[in-house]
Design a protein around this motif. Sequence first.
Motif, PDB file in Angstrom:
ATOM      1  N   TYR A 119       0.827  -1.205   0.000  1.00  0.00           N
ATOM      2  CA  TYR A 119       0.000   0.000   0.000  1.00  0.00           C
ATOM      3  C   TYR A 119       0.866   1.261   0.000  1.00  0.00           C
ATOM      4  CZ  TYR A 119      -3.801  -3.160   1.347  1.00  0.00           C
ATOM      5  OH  TYR A 119      -4.719  -4.175   1.391  1.00  0.00           O
ATOM      6  N   GLY A 144     -10.599   8.232  -1.767  1.00  0.00           N
ATOM      7  CA  GLY A 144     -10.847   6.829  -1.517  1.00  0.00           C
ATOM      8  C   GLY A 144     -12.138   6.323  -2.140  1.00  0.00           C
ATOM      9  N   THR A 150     -16.455  -1.210  -2.998  1.00  0.00           N
ATOM     10  CA  THR A 150     -15.304  -1.844  -3.642  1.00  0.00           C
ATOM     11  C   THR A 150     -15.707  -3.010  -4.531  1.00  0.00           C
ATOM     12  OG1 THR A 150     -13.869  -1.172  -1.813  1.00  0.00           O
ATOM     13  CG2 THR A 150     -13.046  -2.907  -3.242  1.00  0.00           C
ATOM     14  N   GLY A 167      -7.499   3.713  -3.878  1.00  0.00           N
ATOM     15  CA  GLY A 167      -8.169   4.993  -4.068  1.00  0.00           C
ATOM     16  C   GLY A 167      -8.273   5.264  -5.549  1.00  0.00           C
TER      17      GLY A 167
END
Length: 200
Positions: A119, A144, A150, A167
């Motif tokens: 990340y 984000g 998602t 994001g």
Amino acid sequence: MEFAEVVRRRRMVRNYDPDRPVPPEVVDRLLEHAVRAPSAGFAQGWGFLVLEEPADRERFWAAATPGGGGRERWLAGMRRAPLIVIPHANRSAYLERYAEADKGWADRSTERWPVPYWYVDTGFAALLMLLTAVDEGLGACFFGIPPQRTEAYREAFGVPAEYQPIGAVTVGYRAPDHRSPSLRRGRRPVSEVVRRGRWN
């Protein structure tokens, strides 16, 4: 533009001129600079989804924003961005890389990692895109994707399970926008956030 000026001018831009697309050579530079980001073990475990076509961008907003459309005030100008790049982190690329002979963590455990560098490194890549946008005379914003959106995003674009969106980045020519109310907090001075030699 001098690097110090790029850093000073960088801000999150939330309104764009929808009639001015990002030139293809600039899109290429954004991505070429992104892949110059540092990565642990040179794993380079990132992947970027580039959305330039109006139908693709509309599908993104429908899938990735609350209520299926994102008509809140702060998103109204964002939806006018002619370019969206979604950076993804691939944890498995790091676990595989560190199982190689020169690293030797054959068990592929995530417990060995002090922080999830997949990340961190993908965030570095996103920052390089933000800075490149400024250097090219453009605006950009990193934001984000809500966790509850998602899966809808993944399904809409066929994103493989091993790639996690960290994001999204909107890019385009700036249009007048409102200042974030968060800016009233002011920037914390260096003297307040830096410790030298010891914390206390």
